[in-house]
Motif scaffolding. Structure first.
Motif, PDB file in Angstrom:
ATOM      1  N   LYS A   1      34.401 -12.544 -36.730  1.00 15.84           N
ATOM      2  CA  LYS A   1      33.911 -12.457 -38.108  1.00 15.84           C
ATOM      3  C   LYS A   1      32.382 -12.411 -38.112  1.00 15.84           C
ATOM      4  O   LYS A   1      31.738 -13.248 -37.473  1.00 15.84           O
ATOM      5  N   THR A   2      31.819 -11.454 -38.840  1.00 15.22           N
ATOM      6  CA  THR A   2      30.366 -11.356 -38.939  1.00 15.22           C
ATOM      7  C   THR A   2      29.873 -12.452 -39.872  1.00 15.22           C
ATOM      8  O   THR A   2      30.177 -12.454 -41.067  1.00 15.22           O
ATOM      9  N   ILE A   3      29.092 -13.368 -39.325  1.00 18.55           N
ATOM     10  CA  ILE A   3      28.596 -14.495 -40.124  1.00 18.55           C
ATOM     11  C   ILE A   3      27.106 -14.376 -40.421  1.00 18.55           C
ATOM     12  O   ILE A   3      26.596 -15.021 -41.339  1.00 18.55           O
ATOM     13  N   ILE A   4      26.376 -13.565 -39.632  1.00 22.70           N
ATOM     14  CA  ILE A   4      24.990 -13.198 -39.920  1.00 22.70           C
ATOM     15  C   ILE A   4      24.896 -11.695 -39.687  1.00 22.70           C
ATOM     16  O   ILE A   4      25.209 -11.219 -38.591  1.00 22.70           O
ATOM     17  N   ASP A   5      24.471 -10.956 -40.689  1.00 21.99           N
ATOM     18  CA  ASP A   5      24.562  -9.500 -40.656  1.00 21.99           C
ATOM     19  C   ASP A   5      23.184  -8.846 -40.674  1.00 21.99           C
ATOM     20  O   ASP A   5      22.615  -8.595 -41.733  1.00 21.99           O
ATOM     21  N   ASN A   6      22.630  -8.617 -39.486  1.00 22.07           N
ATOM     22  CA  ASN A   6      21.368  -7.878 -39.344  1.00 22.07           C
ATOM     23  C   ASN A   6      20.282  -8.479 -40.238  1.00 22.07           C
ATOM     24  O   ASN A   6      19.526  -7.775 -40.916  1.00 22.07           O
ATOM     25  N   ALA A   7      20.181  -9.804 -40.221  1.00 23.60           N
ATOM     26  CA  ALA A   7      19.266 -10.532 -41.105  1.00 23.60           C
ATOM     27  C   ALA A   7      17.898 -10.702 -40.447  1.00 23.60           C
ATOM     28  O   ALA A   7      17.796 -10.903 -39.231  1.00 23.60           O
ATOM     29  N   PRO A   8      16.809 -10.628 -41.242  1.00 21.49           N
ATOM     30  CA  PRO A   8      15.470 -10.816 -40.679  1.00 21.49           C
ATOM     31  C   PRO A   8      15.250 -12.245 -40.203  1.00 21.49           C
ATOM     32  O   PRO A   8      15.700 -13.201 -40.833  1.00 21.49           O
ATOM     33  N   VAL A   9      14.555 -12.370 -39.079  1.00 26.28           N
ATOM     34  CA  VAL A   9      14.203 -13.670 -38.521  1.00 26.28           C
ATOM     35  C   VAL A   9      12.726 -13.904 -38.809  1.00 26.28           C
ATOM     36  O   VAL A   9      11.875 -13.106 -38.428  1.00 26.28           O
ATOM     37  N   LEU A  10      12.402 -15.005 -39.469  1.00 27.64           N
ATOM     38  CA  LEU A  10      11.053 -15.221 -39.982  1.00 27.64           C
ATOM     39  C   LEU A  10      10.161 -16.056 -39.080  1.00 27.64           C
ATOM     40  O   LEU A  10       8.988 -16.265 -39.389  1.00 27.64           O
ATOM     41  N   GLY A  11      10.705 -16.542 -37.963  1.00 28.42           N
ATOM     42  CA  GLY A  11       9.872 -17.320 -37.056  1.00 28.42           C
ATOM     43  C   GLY A  11      10.705 -18.064 -36.044  1.00 28.42           C
ATOM     44  O   GLY A  11      11.945 -18.016 -36.069  1.00 28.42           O
ATOM     45  N   CYS A  12      10.044 -18.767 -35.152  1.00 32.36           N
ATOM     46  CA  CYS A  12      10.732 -19.519 -34.104  1.00 32.36           C
ATOM     47  C   CYS A  12      11.540 -20.656 -34.709  1.00 32.36           C
ATOM     48  O   CYS A  12      11.380 -21.014 -35.880  1.00 32.36           O
ATOM     49  N   THR A  13      12.417 -21.224 -33.898  1.00 26.61           N
ATOM     50  CA  THR A  13      13.199 -22.377 -34.326  1.00 26.61           C
ATOM     51  C   THR A  13      12.792 -23.599 -33.506  1.00 26.61           C
ATOM     52  O   THR A  13      12.091 -23.493 -32.500  1.00 26.61           O
ATOM     53  N   GLY A  14      13.235 -24.772 -33.949  1.00 24.89           N
ATOM     54  CA  GLY A  14      12.896 -26.003 -33.245  1.00 24.89           C
ATOM     55  C   GLY A  14      13.340 -25.967 -31.800  1.00 24.89           C
ATOM     56  O   GLY A  14      14.441 -25.513 -31.484  1.00 24.89           O
ATOM     57  N   GLY A  15      12.487 -26.432 -30.898  1.00 27.69           N
ATOM     58  CA  GLY A  15      12.795 -26.419 -29.479  1.00 27.69           C
ATOM     59  C   GLY A  15      12.395 -25.147 -28.768  1.00 27.69           C
ATOM     60  O   GLY A  15      12.659 -24.999 -27.563  1.00 27.69           O
ATOM     61  N   ALA A  16      11.751 -24.220 -29.488  1.00 26.76           N
ATOM     62  CA  ALA A  16      11.331 -22.969 -28.871  1.00 26.76           C
ATOM     63  C   ALA A  16      10.335 -23.214 -27.742  1.00 26.76           C
ATOM     64  O   ALA A  16       9.503 -24.120 -27.814  1.00 26.76           O
ATOM     65  N   MET A  17      10.415 -22.381 -26.722  1.00 26.00           N
ATOM     66  CA  MET A  17       9.456 -22.465 -25.618  1.00 26.00           C
ATOM     67  C   MET A  17       8.075 -22.020 -26.053  1.00 26.00           C
ATOM     68  O   MET A  17       7.065 -22.465 -25.508  1.00 26.00           O
ATOM     69  N   SER A  18       8.036 -21.118 -27.026  1.00 27.59           N
ATOM     70  CA  SER A  18       6.777 -20.560 -27.507  1.00 27.59           C
ATOM     71  C   SER A  18       6.980 -20.093 -28.938  1.00 27.59           C
ATOM     72  O   SER A  18       8.109 -19.814 -29.364  1.00 27.59           O
ATOM     73  N   SER A  19       5.897 -19.995 -29.692  1.00 31.42           N
ATOM     74  CA  SER A  19       5.979 -19.432 -31.038  1.00 31.42           C
ATOM     75  C   SER A  19       5.674 -17.939 -31.050  1.00 31.42           C
ATOM     76  O   SER A  19       5.702 -17.304 -32.097  1.00 31.42           O
ATOM     77  N   ASP A  20       5.401 -17.367 -29.860  1.00 28.81           N
ATOM     78  CA  ASP A  20       5.086 -15.945 -29.746  1.00 28.81           C
ATOM     79  C   ASP A  20       6.378 -15.137 -29.716  1.00 28.81           C
ATOM     80  O   ASP A  20       7.129 -15.175 -28.738  1.00 28.81           O
TER      81      ASP A  20
END
Length: 325
Positions: free
Chosen positions: A278-297
């Motif tokens: 089931k498609t639960i996220i459909d080609n949605a824009p990502v606006l930034g890193c999430t918690g625990g990211a190795m980098s914000s780049d």
């Protein structure tokens, strides 16, 4: 009460000034932060009805709204309150920022609930995140040859994200499993691929255990949540969500102990997640890193990394196909 003509004029001028300053505000937008200590952070600043609002991500955890956001001349001042589980104020953090084109120079200072300084102010930096492009036509995206990330025998091609932590990862009967022991002297680690990737499609199977809380980090930046959340309401922290950023459109989890399929596509900062068909996220824009990211780049290759510092979880059949440009 009747206002004088002078009062009305002053009010009108102030309102116009606020609108103009909002339109010219160099802080409005999304910013990738390198927070004190080198961790990944994020700041989003918006103008709504002439008032500034903001939200922030500080290392781990979720994207959260700030308490106040205002301009003082050429300085942005953002305040956020830190409270305990009972809602009692622990500390107030004030972040000040100055913009130089697409670069921010920031300072953070904290006061405890009694208003006393908590250490010295710390300086850090931010960089403006370019606007997210239009959603890609995934039917036209070309993918390369499949790469088997798990060999079903051992951890070849993988390593702990950080040295000096406990390793709960092993391969048993062809399954990559993480087993965590809760103890004060135990600190279990996350597992990453040696290889790094840009955009791709990733298919895998996952089996949650009791209380499982794990995640699949795409390029080490974006966490697709892996959690035992069967039967719970939709939430941006539940199975298949982009952690704290994108809530699944439908609950598609299976009960604890059942193998579940994840089909994840990341292209041009747009995310598609198919959970158990089931498609639960459909080609949605990502606006930034999430918690625990190795980098914000968000514009450099990175590994797949699996969160292993929380609880037990199993993975198998992990195949990645990189986008061919």
């Amino acid at each position: 009460m009747l206002l004088s003509y002078r009062s009305l004029s002053v009010a009108a001028v102030f309102s116009l000034s606020s609108l103009l300053s909002a339109a010219d505000n160099p802080f409005i937008g999304r910013w990738a932060l390198t927070i004190p200590g080198g961790g990944a952070g994020w700041l989003g600043v918006e103008s709504k009805d002439g008032a500034l609002t903001s939200s922030v991500l500080w290392g781990g955890g979720s994207v959260v709204p700030t308490t106040s956001t205002k301009l003082d001349g050429d300085t942005l001042i953002v305040t956020r309150e830190q409270k305990n589980k009972e809602g009692k104020l622990n500390a107030t953090e004030t972040i000040t920022a100055k913009a130089d084109g697409d670069v921010l120079k920031l300072t953070t200072a904290k006061k405890n609930a009694a208003g006393k300084d908590m250490g010295q102010p710390q300086e850090f930096t931010g960089k403006r995140i370019p606007a997210v492009p239009a959603a890609p036509d995934l039917s036209k995206v070309k993918f390369g040859e499949p790469i088997q990330l798990l060999n079903g025998k051992d951890l070849t091609g993988w390593r702990l994200l950080k040295e000096g932590v406990d390793n709960g990862w092993s391969v048993v009967d062809g399954i990559l499993q993480n087993r965590v022991v809760k103890a004060k002297d135990k600190h279990f680690g996350n597992l990453r691929t040696d290889a790094e990737f840009e955009d791709f499609n990733l298919k895998t199977e996952v089996r949650t255990q009791e209380g499982s809380n794990s995640g699949i980090y795409l390029r080490g930046i974006y966490e697709v949540q892996v959690m035992e959340s069967f039967g719970q309401p939709l939430d941006s922290h539940h199975m298949g969500a982009l952690y704290s950023r994108i809530t699944p459109s439908v609950a598609a989890e299976k009960p604890i102990g059942e193998w579940q399929t994840l089909d994840i596509t990341l292209v041009d900062r747009h995310l598609t997640v198919i959970l158990n068909g089931k498609t639960i996220i459909d080609n949605a824009p990502v606006l930034g890193c999430t918690g625990g990211a190795m980098s914000s780049d968000e514009f450099k290759p990175g590994p797949i990394y699996l969160q292993g510092d929380h609880t037990n979880v199993d993975y198998r059949n992990m195949v990645l196909r990189p986008v061919v440009k």
